[in-house]
Design a protein around this motif. Structure first.
Motif, PDB file in Angstrom:
ATOM      1  N   ASN A   1       0.840  -1.192   0.000  1.00  0.00           N
ATOM      2  CA  ASN A   1       0.000   0.000   0.000  1.00  0.00           C
ATOM      3  C   ASN A   1       0.878   1.245   0.000  1.00  0.00           C
ATOM      4  OD1 ASN A   1       0.986  -0.203   2.542  1.00  0.00           O
ATOM      5  ND2 ASN A   1      -0.976  -0.316   3.568  1.00  0.00           N
ATOM      6  N   LYS A   2       0.297   2.345  -0.264  1.00  0.00           N
ATOM      7  CA  LYS A   2       1.048   3.588  -0.434  1.00  0.00           C
ATOM      8  C   LYS A   2       1.033   4.456   0.821  1.00  0.00           C
ATOM      9  CE  LYS A   2       1.741   2.894  -4.864  1.00  0.00           C
ATOM     10  NZ  LYS A   2       2.036   1.537  -5.025  1.00  0.00           N
ATOM     11  N   THR A   3       0.990   3.859   2.002  1.00  0.00           N
ATOM     12  CA  THR A   3       0.962   4.639   3.232  1.00  0.00           C
ATOM     13  C   THR A   3       2.363   5.125   3.575  1.00  0.00           C
ATOM     14  OG1 THR A   3       1.268   2.670   4.580  1.00  0.00           O
ATOM     15  CG2 THR A   3      -0.995   3.354   4.140  1.00  0.00           C
ATOM     16  N   THR A   4       2.418   6.214   4.323  1.00  0.00           N
ATOM     17  CA  THR A   4       3.713   6.726   4.759  1.00  0.00           C
ATOM     18  C   THR A   4       4.154   5.997   6.008  1.00  0.00           C
ATOM     19  OG1 THR A   4       2.647   8.440   6.064  1.00  0.00           O
ATOM     20  CG2 THR A   4       3.262   9.007   3.811  1.00  0.00           C
ATOM     21  N   HIS A   5       5.436   5.849   6.154  1.00  0.00           N
ATOM     22  CA  HIS A   5       5.993   5.130   7.294  1.00  0.00           C
ATOM     23  C   HIS A   5       6.882   6.063   8.103  1.00  0.00           C
ATOM     24  CE1 HIS A   5       4.588   1.340   5.638  1.00  0.00           C
ATOM     25  NE2 HIS A   5       5.099   1.703   4.472  1.00  0.00           N
ATOM     26  N   THR A   6       6.855   5.869   9.395  1.00  0.00           N
ATOM     27  CA  THR A   6       7.747   6.599  10.271  1.00  0.00           C
ATOM     28  C   THR A   6       8.988   5.753  10.483  1.00  0.00           C
ATOM     29  OG1 THR A   6       5.879   7.616  11.384  1.00  0.00           O
ATOM     30  CG2 THR A   6       7.996   7.674  12.522  1.00  0.00           C
ATOM     31  N   ILE A   7      10.147   6.315  10.227  1.00  0.00           N
ATOM     32  CA  ILE A   7      11.395   5.580  10.378  1.00  0.00           C
ATOM     33  C   ILE A   7      11.843   5.690  11.827  1.00  0.00           C
ATOM     34  CG2 ILE A   7      13.782   5.442   9.656  1.00  0.00           C
ATOM     35  CD1 ILE A   7      12.707   5.432   7.025  1.00  0.00           C
ATOM     36  N   VAL A   8      12.162   4.564  12.402  1.00  0.00           N
ATOM     37  CA  VAL A   8      12.680   4.522  13.768  1.00  0.00           C
ATOM     38  C   VAL A   8      14.162   4.186  13.680  1.00  0.00           C
ATOM     39  CG1 VAL A   8      12.542   3.348  15.982  1.00  0.00           C
ATOM     40  CG2 VAL A   8      10.459   3.798  14.687  1.00  0.00           C
ATOM     41  N   ARG A   9      14.987   5.017  14.240  1.00  0.00           N
ATOM     42  CA  ARG A   9      16.426   4.764  14.262  1.00  0.00           C
ATOM     43  C   ARG A   9      16.701   3.635  15.255  1.00  0.00           C
ATOM     44  NH1 ARG A   9      16.527   6.639   9.990  1.00  0.00           N
ATOM     45  NH2 ARG A   9      16.381   8.836   9.607  1.00  0.00           N
ATOM     46  N   MET A  10      17.414   2.636  14.808  1.00  0.00           N
ATOM     47  CA  MET A  10      17.665   1.456  15.626  1.00  0.00           C
ATOM     48  C   MET A  10      18.889   1.614  16.523  1.00  0.00           C
ATOM     49  SD  MET A  10      16.353  -1.695  15.788  1.00  0.00           S
ATOM     50  CE  MET A  10      16.830  -3.193  16.598  1.00  0.00           C
ATOM     51  N   SER A  11      19.829   2.462  16.157  1.00  0.00           N
ATOM     52  CA  SER A  11      21.083   2.550  16.903  1.00  0.00           C
ATOM     53  C   SER A  11      20.908   2.950  18.372  1.00  0.00           C
ATOM     54  CB  SER A  11      22.066   3.483  16.199  1.00  0.00           C
ATOM     55  OG  SER A  11      21.538   4.777  16.104  1.00  0.00           O
ATOM     56  N   PRO A  12      19.997   3.867  18.730  1.00  0.00           N
ATOM     57  CA  PRO A  12      19.811   4.120  20.165  1.00  0.00           C
ATOM     58  C   PRO A  12      19.297   2.892  20.919  1.00  0.00           C
ATOM     59  CG  PRO A  12      18.916   5.934  18.892  1.00  0.00           C
ATOM     60  CD  PRO A  12      19.260   4.861  17.920  1.00  0.00           C
ATOM     61  N   SER A  13      18.463   2.111  20.261  1.00  0.00           N
ATOM     62  CA  SER A  13      17.975   0.874  20.889  1.00  0.00           C
ATOM     63  C   SER A  13      19.093  -0.167  21.011  1.00  0.00           C
ATOM     64  CB  SER A  13      16.814   0.294  20.086  1.00  0.00           C
ATOM     65  OG  SER A  13      15.738   1.184  20.064  1.00  0.00           O
ATOM     66  N   ILE A  14      19.970  -0.210  20.025  1.00  0.00           N
ATOM     67  CA  ILE A  14      21.116  -1.119  20.098  1.00  0.00           C
ATOM     68  C   ILE A  14      22.009  -0.724  21.266  1.00  0.00           C
ATOM     69  CG2 ILE A  14      23.199  -1.924  18.906  1.00  0.00           C
ATOM     70  CD1 ILE A  14      21.647  -1.541  16.254  1.00  0.00           C
ATOM     71  N   ALA A  15      22.254   0.563  21.417  1.00  0.00           N
ATOM     72  CA  ALA A  15      23.074   1.040  22.539  1.00  0.00           C
ATOM     73  C   ALA A  15      22.414   0.703  23.872  1.00  0.00           C
ATOM     74  CB  ALA A  15      23.303   2.545  22.410  1.00  0.00           C
ATOM     75  N   ALA A  16      21.104   0.941  23.964  1.00  0.00           N
ATOM     76  CA  ALA A  16      20.391   0.630  25.205  1.00  0.00           C
ATOM     77  C   ALA A  16      20.398  -0.866  25.489  1.00  0.00           C
ATOM     78  CB  ALA A  16      18.960   1.147  25.121  1.00  0.00           C
ATOM     79  N   GLY A  17      20.253  -1.687  24.450  1.00  0.00           N
ATOM     80  CA  GLY A  17      20.299  -3.139  24.630  1.00  0.00           C
ATOM     81  C   GLY A  17      21.663  -3.613  25.111  1.00  0.00           C
ATOM     82  N   CYS A  18      22.721  -3.013  24.594  1.00  0.00           N
ATOM     83  CA  CYS A  18      24.075  -3.360  25.043  1.00  0.00           C
ATOM     84  C   CYS A  18      24.301  -2.948  26.494  1.00  0.00           C
ATOM     85  CB  CYS A  18      25.115  -2.695  24.150  1.00  0.00           C
ATOM     86  SG  CYS A  18      25.260  -3.426  22.522  1.00  0.00           S
ATOM     87  N   ILE A  19      23.863  -1.760  26.838  1.00  0.00           N
ATOM     88  CA  ILE A  19      24.017  -1.301  28.220  1.00  0.00           C
ATOM     89  C   ILE A  19      23.219  -2.187  29.162  1.00  0.00           C
ATOM     90  CG2 ILE A  19      23.478   0.605  29.795  1.00  0.00           C
ATOM     91  CD1 ILE A  19      24.182   2.482  27.404  1.00  0.00           C
TER      92      ILE A  19
END
Length: 167
Positions: free
Chosen positions: A142-160
């Motif tokens: 479908n032609k809906t717009t998507h919000t991009i979520v940056r994964m790198s802050p979550s990767i940093a939080a997961g590592c911590i």
């Protein structure tokens, strides 16, 4: 201790780069992979080299599916690979699990704040129903717009989070 310093530097640089330009620079990830191989080979010999090798290859193999589905970026995969080269496969798998959980919770909270939960999930379930009923190849286009979520802050939080759990 040097592993933790390298990890925090790579995470900081990657998060800042990702938030600023939507890219995680290869110089950061490749440098961390080389540092991981060097440190582990120096301290543990051939076993450390094998651990770094497995830790850097397995995330690429596992996350390639998510990359081809356009759910994760190549820079995020390289960041996971560099974390695996430094700390090994067990650490990177647990950190990835925590980071995906954190990213999912963040995404859900963002949808709730924007009050678009129902408007987001309703077309999704409608598309699933149509896919199973029509067996169409072009499902989910479908032609809906998507919000991009940056994964790198979550990767940093997961590592911590993983570091705090292993202390």
């Amino acid at each position: 201790m040097i592993k933790y310093i390298i990890l925090f530097i790579i995470l900081l640089l990657s998060v800042l780069s990702d938030l600023k330009s939507s890219k995680i620079r290869n110089i950061y990830t490749v440098s961390a992979i080389i540092a991981g191989f060097t440190i582990n080979t120096y301290s543990l010999g051939i076993h450390g080299f094998k651990e770094s090798m497995i830790g850097s290859i397995i995330p690429v193999v596992i996350l390639a599916i998510f990359f081809y589905a356009r759910l994760i970026g190549a820079g995020d995969i390289k960041l996971y690979s560099s974390i695996g080269a430094i700390f090994g496969i067990e650490f990177v798998i647990m950190a990835a699990a925590y980071s995906f959980l954190i990213c999912g919770l963040y995404s859900l909270a963002t949808l709730c704040i924007k009050r678009r939960v129902l408007s987001t999930f309703a077309p999704f379930f409608r598309e699933i129903k149509l896919c199973f009923m029509t067996q169409s190849i072009s499902c989910f286009e479908n032609k809906t717009t998507h919000t991009i979520v940056r994964m790198s802050p979550s990767i940093a939080a997961g590592c911590i989070f993983q570091i705090l759990l292993t202390l």
